[in-house]
Design an enzyme around this catalytic site. Structure first.
Site, short mmCIF file in Angstrom:
data_model
loop_
_atom_site.label_atom_id
_atom_site.label_comp_id
_atom_site.label_asym_id
_atom_site.label_seq_id
_atom_site.Cartn_x
_atom_site.Cartn_y
_atom_site.Cartn_z
N TYR A 27 -3.04 -0.43 10.61
CA TYR A 27 -2.92 -0.75 8.79
C TYR A 27 -1.44 -0.42 8.24
O TYR A 27 -0.72 -1.24 7.78
CB TYR A 27 -3.99 -0.22 8.51
CG TYR A 27 -4.32 -0.43 6.98
CD1 TYR A 27 -4.65 -1.69 6.26
CD2 TYR A 27 -3.71 0.56 5.82
CE1 TYR A 27 -4.83 -1.85 4.80
CE2 TYR A 27 -3.67 0.53 4.43
CZ TYR A 27 -4.39 -0.85 4.04
OH TYR A 27 -4.26 -1.12 2.79
N SER A 87 1.03 -1.04 0.12
CA SER A 87 -0.05 -0.01 -0.07
C SER A 87 0.88 1.28 0.08
O SER A 87 2.12 1.21 0.41
CB SER A 87 -0.71 0.05 1.19
OG SER A 87 -1.47 1.20 1.36
#
Length: 681
Positions: A571, A558
């Site tokens: 996250y 990501s």
């Protein structure tokens, strides 16, 4: 020759589909059928006699009118006058093109002469196990007379072609009472005045041969069971098969990459447990359709199923070297200046007592069909040994078929392989979003795909969207569970023979400020993404190293692995862990030819499983925009002002694995439409 052409064609296709649907009648893509009829010549308007015959490469069970070659019967039969003799009979295949009626249709097969020259309105040429058992028996001519009397005539082995068509036509004329022939070493041919009569006669020959074998065959034609060679119990057998599959696929791919298929059917397990299986396997298959797909003989392990795994692997490597030497010797014995180059010396079939059979091909269907053909060969050997002795055509004739110029031409006509042909992809989180798009893209580029997801129903849906089980299969897996990961990858190697391309995509996200982030939030995200990727990569690496074929591992990380976004500490930290795994594994696995790279997406809202699961609402609240406008919001903060979709991430996975970046590892590719703060430094 009466009958309207559409009725003739419809009857032929219907008959063909019925015959091809039953494996007792013929094998996949084996045999051909024909019908003669009359249609108007589009130029003169006058009626003209035609023959419709299944074209080259088609399958009776799925035949359609488009799969038929249509030829002028007068022109086809006129070729007899210019036939240059058996030494030049291959030239006649090109001459068939000058007999075609109209444009389109399938290419005429090598057996076209058989159908056109036999003076009957309908002809079937089939490869039934029972018929080939008689055709390969040492006393096949006597058995044919005993079973059929004068209704079926024995034809000595002759390679398929124009001369065989002439031979059968002469036999049909000279034996008006005959309904068909047994072709030595090959199969059967039957004929009739109507489509119904022809089909009935084909089935009569097949069933009469099968009944004779059943009634007169001796018990245990493969000999007594070998002590210690009985099949392992099911779960233990499949576990051993999964352990051997990557090693065997690597060996079978020495000359060119192959996809694998595994079967542990009762037919195979019984054969390899019997005393005569080494002798019979060494004799090889006989029917041309068989050995063109299975090679002249299989590789056979000569150890019991409970032998130590290390000893089995070592012995397989020895046997593989012996097989390659023997195949090269076979090629050099019979090749001449006009022979095509040797296509590869690796086995297409590997028999492992107590475990089963591994078969190989350029794609899953080819590998599966090769295994099915060897099961046909086992049935043929059983039948022949039950009433006589199995006596296949000699090796020189097998070579003439295997390295036939016409077969070589057929291979050269095949379309160029897609970039990921022969590659087997394992995609986690494949049931939705980026995983679904990636699975679709990899399959479209030629890969076999294992769609892995904790939601078994979603995984099945995606696999079914992609295609049948020759292209995609679904497995249920919780990537946080090491044994579940190992089990899922075992299913993958049993489905396709191994694994080449792993996409670590499974993920989730919970968006909370630091003080609201619980231990459970932290643990869940790290378990799924950091630990889950580690477990999948570790288990996949075992397979990749055992195969020795290199491979790819791609992490879907990501932008947040680099960029400190608000309210997502768990996250972001898990994604940073994944990003560093890319670098660590690239360094460690490079010695094995395994490349490890990453993709850093951002703002993938539409079609995303993570955003649909609540992350979208949480991030929308953080940024103060309606959830429905979150994708547009993300797009406007990028340099390109473009929304990122799952398909864009899938494109990056393909670019990394499609072959053009063969010397790239340890790379992270941003797919975020341009986020300057996340530029790699």
């Amino acid at each position: 020759m009466g009958g309207l052409n559409m009725s003739t064609v419809d009857d032929l296709v219907t008959r063909s589909n019925r015959l091809g649907a039953d494996p007792r009648n013929t094998n996949y893509a084996g045999g051909n059928t024909s019908a003669k009829g009359r249609a108007a010549d589009p130029v003169t308007g006058e009626p003209v006699d035609l023959v419709w015959v299944k074209g080259s490469g088609g399958d009776l069970g799925t035949l359609t009118p488009a799969g038929l070659a249509v030829l002028r019967l007068d022109r086809l039969r006129a070729l007899v006058n210019g036939y240059p003799g058996v030494e030049r009979e291959d030239e006649m295949v090109a001459a068939f093109d000058y007999c075609l009626h109209g444009r389109g249709g399938a290419a005429p097969s090598i057996d076209t002469a058989m159908h056109g020259l036999v003076d009957a309105a309908h002809v079937d040429h089939l490869h039934p196990d029972s018929g080939i058992a008689i055709a390969t028996a040492a006393d096949g001519p006597e058995l044919t007379r005993k079973i059929f009397g004068d209704r079926v005539v024995w034809v000595p082995w002759r390679r398929p072609g124009f001369q065989l068509g002439l031979d059968i036509a002469a036999i049909a004329r000279g034996n008006p009472q005959a309904i068909g022939v047994v072709l030595g070493g090959h199969g059967i041919t039957a004929w009739g005045a109507t489509s119904e009569e022809c089909e009935a006669r084909s089935l009569e020959i097949i069933r009469s041969a099968a009944d004779f074998l059943s009634t007169h065959g001796r018990p245990e034609p493969f000999g007594a069971p070998i002590p210690g060679y009985e099949p392992l119990p099911g779960p233990q057998r499949r576990a051993r098969a999964a352990a051997l599959a990557p090693v065997l696929r690597g060996l079978a791919s020495t000359d060119r990459p192959q996809v694998g298929h595994f079967t542990d059917s009762d037919t195979v397990l019984d054969f390899v447990s019997r005393a005569e299986h080494p002798r019979l396997a060494a004799l090889g298959t006989s029917c041309p359709d068989h050995f063109l797909r299975t090679k002249v003989r299989p590789m056979v392990l000569d150890l019991p199923p409970d032998a130590p795994l290390d000893a089995v692997v070592a012995r397989l490597r020895e046997l593989h070297e012996e097989y390659r030497r023997a195949y090269r010797d076979y090629y050099e014995r019979y090749a001449d200046a006009g022979s095509p180059p040797m296509r590869g010396a690796d086995p297409a079939i590997v028999l492992v007592p107590g475990i089963g059979m591994f078969s190989y091909g350029a794609n899953k269907q080819t590998a599966r069909v090769a295994g099915e053909f060897y099961v046909n060969a086992i049935n043929v050997m059983r039948g022949a040994e039950a009433v006589s002795a199995y006596a296949p055509i000699d090796e020189a004739e097998k070579f003439r078929i295997e390295y036939w110029a016409l077969e070589e031409a057929k291979l050269r006509r095949m379309p160029r392989p897609k970039p990921l042909a022969t590659r087997i992809a394992f995609v986690t989180g494949g049931g939705s979003g980026i995983g679904r798009a990636t699975a679709h893209r990899l399959a479209a580029e030629g890969a076999c795909v294992v769609v892995a997801d904790r939601d078994a129903g979603a995984a099945r849906t995606v696999a079914q969207e992609i295609g049948d089980a020759d292209v995609a299969v679904a497995v249920e897996v919780d990537v946080t569970d090491a044994e579940a990961v190992a089990a899922a990858l075992r299913e993958a190697v049993l489905a396709f023979g191994g694994v080449d391309l792993v996409v670590n995509n499974a993920g989730l996200s919970i968006s909370k400020p630091l003080l609201e982030t619980t231990e459970q939030d932290w643990d869940l995200q790290h378990d799924v993404m950091a630990k889950g990727s580690f477990l999948v990569s570790r288990e996949a690496a075992r397979i990749l190293v055992a195969q020795g074929m290199g491979g790819d591992i791609v992490y879907i990380s990501s932008k947040n692995s680099l960029f400190a976004g608000p309210n997502n500490v768990a996250y972001g930290a898990a994604k940073a862990d994944q990003a560093h795994q890319v670098r660590l594994l690239a360094a460690e696995l490079g010695a094995h030819g395994v490349r490890v790279n990453g993709v850093n997406p951002d703002g993938v809202v539409r079609g995303s499983g993570i955003f649909a699961g609540g992350w979208g609402a949480q991030r929308a609240a953080v940024y103060g925009v309606p959830e429905a406008e979150l994708g547009a919001f993300y797009a406007q903060r990028t340099l390109l002002k473009r929304e990122v979709l799952p398909e864009h991430v899938a494109n990056a996975v393909f670019v990394l694995t499609g072959g053009e970046l063969s010397h790239t590892t340890g790379l992270h590719v941003p797919v975020d439409a341009g986020v300057a703060a996340a530029f790699l430094r």
